[in-house]
Scaffold this motif. Sequence first.
Motif, PDB file in Angstrom:
ATOM      1  N   GLU A  10      23.614 -59.304  66.496  1.00 57.67           N
ATOM      2  CA  GLU A  10      22.695 -59.764  67.513  1.00 57.67           C
ATOM      3  C   GLU A  10      23.468 -60.436  68.634  1.00 57.67           C
ATOM      4  OE1 GLU A  10      18.109 -62.207  67.660  1.00 57.67           O
ATOM      5  OE2 GLU A  10      19.151 -62.198  66.040  1.00 57.67           O
ATOM      6  N   GLY A  11      23.402 -60.496  70.249  1.00 55.49           N
ATOM      7  CA  GLY A  11      24.029 -61.133  70.707  1.00 55.49           C
ATOM      8  C   GLY A  11      25.107 -60.064  71.811  1.00 55.49           C
ATOM      9  N   ASP A  12      25.084 -58.927  71.148  1.00 55.77           N
ATOM     10  CA  ASP A  12      26.178 -58.172  71.285  1.00 55.77           C
ATOM     11  C   ASP A  12      25.848 -56.942  71.941  1.00 55.77           C
ATOM     12  OD1 ASP A  12      28.340 -56.280  71.376  1.00 55.77           O
ATOM     13  OD2 ASP A  12      29.439 -56.051  69.817  1.00 55.77           O
ATOM     14  N   THR A  13      26.121 -56.952  73.311  1.00 56.21           N
ATOM     15  CA  THR A  13      25.420 -56.364  74.277  1.00 56.21           C
ATOM     16  C   THR A  13      26.469 -55.207  74.918  1.00 56.21           C
ATOM     17  OG1 THR A  13      26.138 -57.622  76.378  1.00 56.21           O
ATOM     18  CG2 THR A  13      24.438 -57.930  75.282  1.00 56.21           C
ATOM     19  N   ALA A  50      18.010 -61.811  60.093  1.00 55.05           N
ATOM     20  CA  ALA A  50      19.537 -60.090  59.336  1.00 55.05           C
ATOM     21  C   ALA A  50      20.709 -60.591  61.112  1.00 55.05           C
ATOM     22  CB  ALA A  50      18.830 -59.290  59.957  1.00 55.05           C
ATOM     23  N   GLY A  51      20.214 -60.904  62.101  1.00 60.98           N
ATOM     24  CA  GLY A  51      21.113 -60.976  62.888  1.00 60.98           C
ATOM     25  C   GLY A  51      21.595 -60.169  63.830  1.00 60.98           C
ATOM     26  N   THR A  52      20.672 -58.706  64.213  1.00 58.46           N
ATOM     27  CA  THR A  52      20.645 -57.373  64.180  1.00 58.46           C
ATOM     28  C   THR A  52      19.848 -57.314  65.871  1.00 58.46           C
ATOM     29  OG1 THR A  52      20.147 -55.826  62.522  1.00 58.46           O
ATOM     30  CG2 THR A  52      22.487 -57.233  61.468  1.00 58.46           C
ATOM     31  N   THR A  53      21.378 -55.992  65.804  1.00 53.16           N
ATOM     32  CA  THR A  53      19.896 -55.382  67.454  1.00 53.16           C
ATOM     33  C   THR A  53      20.423 -53.530  67.131  1.00 53.16           C
ATOM     34  OG1 THR A  53      20.121 -57.109  68.244  1.00 53.16           O
ATOM     35  CG2 THR A  53      19.608 -54.495  69.546  1.00 53.16           C
ATOM     36  N   PHE A  54      19.468 -53.280  66.476  1.00 55.26           N
ATOM     37  CA  PHE A  54      19.423 -51.826  66.485  1.00 55.26           C
ATOM     38  C   PHE A  54      19.674 -51.273  67.601  1.00 55.26           C
ATOM     39  CE2 PHE A  54      16.714 -47.474  66.164  1.00 55.26           C
ATOM     40  CZ  PHE A  54      17.605 -46.853  65.220  1.00 55.26           C
ATOM     41  N   LEU A  55      20.686 -50.545  67.889  1.00 53.85           N
ATOM     42  CA  LEU A  55      21.009 -49.216  68.666  1.00 53.85           C
ATOM     43  C   LEU A  55      20.289 -47.741  69.200  1.00 53.85           C
ATOM     44  CD1 LEU A  55      25.000 -50.686  69.621  1.00 53.85           C
ATOM     45  CD2 LEU A  55      22.618 -50.997  70.639  1.00 53.85           C
ATOM     46  N   ILE A  95      33.848 -55.671  61.742  1.00 51.03           N
ATOM     47  CA  ILE A  95      33.710 -54.553  62.635  1.00 51.03           C
ATOM     48  C   ILE A  95      32.262 -54.828  63.563  1.00 51.03           C
ATOM     49  CG2 ILE A  95      33.597 -53.556  59.694  1.00 51.03           C
ATOM     50  CD1 ILE A  95      30.792 -53.485  60.149  1.00 51.03           C
ATOM     51  N   ASP A  96      33.043 -53.536  64.394  1.00 47.30           N
ATOM     52  CA  ASP A  96      32.031 -54.264  65.407  1.00 47.30           C
ATOM     53  C   ASP A  96      31.051 -53.641  65.451  1.00 47.30           C
ATOM     54  OD1 ASP A  96      33.894 -54.783  67.165  1.00 47.30           O
ATOM     55  OD2 ASP A  96      34.901 -52.948  66.937  1.00 47.30           O
ATOM     56  N   VAL A  97      30.292 -52.766  64.797  1.00 49.68           N
ATOM     57  CA  VAL A  97      29.405 -51.727  64.882  1.00 49.68           C
ATOM     58  C   VAL A  97      28.592 -51.367  63.362  1.00 49.68           C
ATOM     59  CG1 VAL A  97      30.291 -49.493  65.378  1.00 49.68           C
ATOM     60  CG2 VAL A  97      27.521 -50.130  65.856  1.00 49.68           C
ATOM     61  N   ILE A  98      27.862 -50.874  63.090  1.00 46.80           N
ATOM     62  CA  ILE A  98      27.337 -50.184  61.121  1.00 46.80           C
ATOM     63  C   ILE A  98      26.814 -48.733  62.168  1.00 46.80           C
ATOM     64  CG2 ILE A  98      25.782 -50.580  60.166  1.00 46.80           C
ATOM     65  CD1 ILE A  98      26.538 -53.285  59.845  1.00 46.80           C
ATOM     66  N   MET A  99      26.397 -48.194  61.540  1.00 42.08           N
ATOM     67  CA  MET A  99      26.319 -46.886  61.249  1.00 42.08           C
ATOM     68  C   MET A  99      25.445 -46.541  60.065  1.00 42.08           C
ATOM     69  SD  MET A  99      27.780 -42.676  62.362  1.00 42.08           S
ATOM     70  CE  MET A  99      26.725 -41.370  62.238  1.00 42.08           C
ATOM     71  N   THR A 141      21.300 -45.336  58.233  1.00 43.32           N
ATOM     72  CA  THR A 141      19.704 -45.148  58.140  1.00 43.32           C
ATOM     73  C   THR A 141      18.821 -45.684  59.074  1.00 43.32           C
ATOM     74  OG1 THR A 141      18.739 -45.963  56.425  1.00 43.32           O
ATOM     75  CG2 THR A 141      19.855 -44.243  55.757  1.00 43.32           C
ATOM     76  N   ILE A 142      18.510 -44.987  60.293  1.00 41.75           N
ATOM     77  CA  ILE A 142      17.542 -45.636  61.285  1.00 41.75           C
ATOM     78  C   ILE A 142      16.195 -46.003  60.888  1.00 41.75           C
ATOM     79  CG2 ILE A 142      16.462 -44.176  63.186  1.00 41.75           C
ATOM     80  CD1 ILE A 142      17.324 -41.519  63.100  1.00 41.75           C
ATOM     81  N   ASN A 143      15.593 -45.785  59.985  1.00 45.87           N
ATOM     82  CA  ASN A 143      15.142 -46.817  59.338  1.00 45.87           C
ATOM     83  C   ASN A 143      15.398 -47.723  58.625  1.00 45.87           C
ATOM     84  OD1 ASN A 143      12.490 -44.681  59.648  1.00 45.87           O
ATOM     85  ND2 ASN A 143      12.598 -44.176  57.820  1.00 45.87           N
ATOM     86  N   GLY A 144      16.240 -47.682  57.974  1.00 45.47           N
ATOM     87  CA  GLY A 144      17.316 -49.581  57.574  1.00 45.47           C
ATOM     88  C   GLY A 144      17.660 -49.764  58.548  1.00 45.47           C
ATOM     89  N   LEU A 145      17.816 -49.555  59.419  1.00 45.95           N
ATOM     90  CA  LEU A 145      18.789 -50.509  60.395  1.00 45.95           C
ATOM     91  C   LEU A 145      17.549 -51.142  61.222  1.00 45.95           C
ATOM     92  CD1 LEU A 145      21.871 -47.769  61.687  1.00 45.95           C
ATOM     93  CD2 LEU A 145      21.708 -50.534  60.445  1.00 45.95           C
ATOM     94  N   ARG A 146      16.528 -50.125  61.581  1.00 45.86           N
ATOM     95  CA  ARG A 146      15.112 -50.154  62.500  1.00 45.86           C
ATOM     96  C   ARG A 146      14.591 -51.697  61.381  1.00 45.86           C
ATOM     97  NH1 ARG A 146      12.950 -45.871  63.427  1.00 45.86           N
ATOM     98  NH2 ARG A 146      13.286 -46.206  66.018  1.00 45.86           N
ATOM     99  N   TYR A 147      14.335 -50.768  60.737  1.00 46.38           N
ATOM    100  CA  TYR A 147      13.534 -52.433  59.435  1.00 46.38           C
ATOM    101  C   TYR A 147      14.406 -53.297  59.429  1.00 46.38           C
ATOM    102  CZ  TYR A 147      10.973 -54.198  55.158  1.00 46.38           C
ATOM    103  OH  TYR A 147      11.005 -55.607  54.358  1.00 46.38           O
ATOM    104  N   GLN A 148      15.833 -53.578  58.983  1.00 46.47           N
ATOM    105  CA  GLN A 148      16.874 -55.110  58.768  1.00 46.47           C
ATOM    106  C   GLN A 148      16.921 -55.282  60.734  1.00 46.47           C
ATOM    107  OE1 GLN A 148      21.294 -54.232  59.840  1.00 46.47           O
ATOM    108  NE2 GLN A 148      21.578 -55.689  58.444  1.00 46.47           N
ATOM    109  N   ALA A 149      17.285 -54.925  61.478  1.00 51.61           N
ATOM    110  CA  ALA A 149      16.841 -55.535  62.475  1.00 51.61           C
ATOM    111  C   ALA A 149      15.520 -56.450  63.272  1.00 51.61           C
ATOM    112  CB  ALA A 149      16.991 -54.589  63.541  1.00 51.61           C
ATOM    113  N   SER A 150      14.464 -55.882  62.283  1.00 51.10           N
ATOM    114  CA  SER A 150      13.045 -56.219  62.562  1.00 51.10           C
ATOM    115  C   SER A 150      12.919 -57.689  61.806  1.00 51.10           C
ATOM    116  CB  SER A 150      11.520 -55.697  61.883  1.00 51.10           C
ATOM    117  OG  SER A 150      11.816 -55.638  60.579  1.00 51.10           O
ATOM    118  N   GLN A 151      13.892 -58.134  60.784  1.00 53.09           N
ATOM    119  CA  GLN A 151      14.154 -59.084  60.696  1.00 53.09           C
ATOM    120  C   GLN A 151      14.846 -60.177  61.232  1.00 53.09           C
ATOM    121  OE1 GLN A 151      11.518 -59.139  57.889  1.00 53.09           O
ATOM    122  NE2 GLN A 151      11.604 -57.435  57.925  1.00 53.09           N
ATOM    123  N   PRO A 152      14.288 -61.380  61.296  1.00 52.48           N
ATOM    124  CA  PRO A 152      14.720 -62.554  62.655  1.00 52.48           C
ATOM    125  C   PRO A 152      15.838 -62.958  61.732  1.00 52.48           C
ATOM    126  CG  PRO A 152      13.135 -63.281  62.589  1.00 52.48           C
ATOM    127  CD  PRO A 152      12.686 -62.021  61.346  1.00 52.48           C
TER     128      PRO A 152
END
Length: 322
Positions: free
Chosen positions: A171-174, A257-262, A238-242, A244-255
């Motif tokens: 989260e915060g990495d643009t 977790a501190g991640t942003t879905f790209l 690491i700079d980025v995680i690759m 699953t779509i659903n897993g990353l989207r779910y993760q990013a929806s949880q405050p």
Amino acid sequence: MKLPTLPALRGRPRPAVAAAALLPLLALTACGSGGPDDTAAAGAQNSPAPTDDPVAAVRKVDSIAALLPADVRKSGTLRVGSSVAAPPAAYYPNGSDKQPEGQDIDVADAVAEVLGIGLERQDASFETILPALRSGKYDFGTGNFGVTTERLKTIDFVTYIDDGQGFAVKEGDTSFGKKVTDLVQLCGRTVGIGAGTTFEATLEANKGVCEKAGRKPYDVKVYSENGATSTALQQGRIDVIMSTINGLRYQASQPAAGTTFLGEYHRLDVGFTFRKDSPLTKAFQAAVNELIKNGTYARILEKWGTSASAIETSRINPPEHT
């Protein structure tokens, strides 16, 4: 770790899900290979878990059950190798000594109800399930396995959802922009992935894109535990995680977790996996389509927040999405 035999017979009791269940927010789902204890590496937070039980109303359909081989109808059980890593696919909200929950668990249990059989579920690491199918250890496997051309050479699929590949950052990495649409965006960066996944295959197959673009190659770090991947991201290894779509989207929806879905990079059909030429595929396909028809399927996906990945009909061995 292997789970004890867990019957999935019609009318079996399903464990209550606590309103403040332990939710492994920082572990990635599905096409990673972690187990129930991986979350210790990344931390966990309390969070409400879904309490709806769409499977409870599912009943045996005799005409579909008749599609099973005679020996399976006689034994009444199938062995399933199940990768249990994190929500929304499969996880342990109440501890690894209790039954797992998640989208993959509900769909498999509902199929078993339609077929009138029980499931002997064994927890297995993601990368071991497909080889174990070929050796006969399991009758089928679950773990958000994407349909690929390479896997179709040795494995049969019965599809039940459309998921795929995506990316997430801390989260915060643009620095990657709002979405990763081209692997050239990864050049000079370090990507974290799970072992034995489609992500590993995709990055390996395209490792020359950076040289063609005149840029430094991307570095790939492979983790056998999902929690370790997320920990590496938070610690800057690491700079980025690759994943699953659903897993990353779910993760990013949880405050927490501190991640942003790209965003989505590549869609893939996801299915139950079987050894090649398995006699079980037609029965499973018919059972999934029955669940789609009677509305149970839609309820399961709504429960786990994956309705955008719904399919209209189950297929056996569809070609890989291009």
